[in-house]
Design a protein around this motif. Sequence first.
Motif, PDB file in Angstrom:
ATOM      1  N   PHE A   1     -68.173 -15.142  22.800  1.00 27.28           N
ATOM      2  CA  PHE A   1     -67.006 -16.327  23.615  1.00 27.28           C
ATOM      3  C   PHE A   1     -67.619 -17.195  24.707  1.00 27.28           C
ATOM      4  N   GLU A   2     -68.550 -16.605  24.739  1.00 24.56           N
ATOM      5  CA  GLU A   2     -69.625 -17.995  25.927  1.00 24.56           C
ATOM      6  C   GLU A   2     -69.279 -19.457  25.528  1.00 24.56           C
ATOM      7  N   PHE A   3     -69.812 -18.603  23.866  1.00 33.26           N
ATOM      8  CA  PHE A   3     -70.772 -19.839  22.966  1.00 33.26           C
ATOM      9  C   PHE A   3     -69.376 -21.048  22.879  1.00 33.26           C
ATOM     10  N   TYR A   4     -68.685 -20.341  22.282  1.00 35.71           N
ATOM     11  CA  TYR A   4     -67.648 -20.950  21.660  1.00 35.71           C
ATOM     12  C   TYR A   4     -67.259 -22.097  22.855  1.00 35.71           C
ATOM     13  N   VAL A   5     -66.828 -21.291  24.476  1.00 36.51           N
ATOM     14  CA  VAL A   5     -66.198 -22.665  25.112  1.00 36.51           C
ATOM     15  C   VAL A   5     -67.736 -22.943  25.904  1.00 36.51           C
ATOM     16  N   LEU A   6     -69.123 -23.439  25.339  1.00 40.90           N
ATOM     17  CA  LEU A   6     -69.875 -23.981  25.881  1.00 40.90           C
ATOM     18  C   LEU A   6     -69.994 -25.479  24.337  1.00 40.90           C
ATOM     19  N   ALA A   7     -70.243 -25.163  23.603  1.00 37.21           N
ATOM     20  CA  ALA A   7     -69.559 -25.691  22.161  1.00 37.21           C
ATOM     21  C   ALA A   7     -68.212 -26.768  22.416  1.00 37.21           C
ATOM     22  N   ALA A   8     -67.539 -26.213  23.114  1.00 36.18           N
ATOM     23  CA  ALA A   8     -66.066 -26.749  23.475  1.00 36.18           C
ATOM     24  C   ALA A   8     -66.088 -28.117  24.037  1.00 36.18           C
TER      25      ALA A   8
END
Length: 272
Positions: free
Chosen positions: A8-15
């Motif tokens: 989930f952290e990866f997608y938050v950082l990507a966004a």
Amino acid sequence: MNHEKRTFEFYVLAAFFTLFVLFLYGPLSAVFILSFQGPNGGLTFPMNGASLHWFFNLFEKQAVGDFGASFSRSLMLGLMVMVVNVVVSLMAGLAFRRRFPGATLLFYGTVASLVVPSIIISLGIGVVFNQLGLQPAWYSSAFGAHLTWTLPFGVLIMFAVFNRFSPSYEEAARDLGATSWQTFRHVLLPMIAPSLIGVGLFGFTLSYDEFARTLMTSGTYNTLPLEIYGMTTNVTTPVLYALGTVTSLFSFSVILVALLVILGLRRRAARA
């Protein structure tokens, strides 16, 4: 083939990174495109033709001032700040390698200007110059105001560099008979040269783009950021975008040259 599951952290950082890129390069892209408006073009889309008219218009005398002169002043001021920033930051880094009375107070006094609002610094310096009967100018009061902004960053960078620097290299050079100057010139300086270039680049770009600390200290003649601000309130043609494109390309070119120099130094050191 096993694929690692994205967290989930990866997608938050990507966004977040996507939004960052859009906010940074979206406006720059719009300014770049609109700077090529035709002679009858306006400040918004759709474009009315395409030409280099507004770039040539930059070299003409404008209603709000002379952009060539303001660019020259910002360039010269940035170079002055860069040189002093490198020299003083290097000297501070060398001095703080050993403890001395008042070191802590001096350090916090140096970095304190980072938390003081820039406009207050600018106003204070302008008031002091006026009280002393001196005329504020870009090469005196603005120069000092810019150093209050750039020097703390340079000093912090050099502190970080010397904290990771092993004194064993210098000790080995002295054991082999090198003088203090030879040790500095042939051992220490080549190893920290990329960091010094970074300090210089940091100082130049911070000074070149500084607005708030220049506002009350530049005197009669504007630097480029002040000239651009004047354009936003007086100019209603795409020449504003042309100036933005030229200054952005100049900034990117300075960064590219600095990176190439650092890369060259590292390759030279690797071959040595």
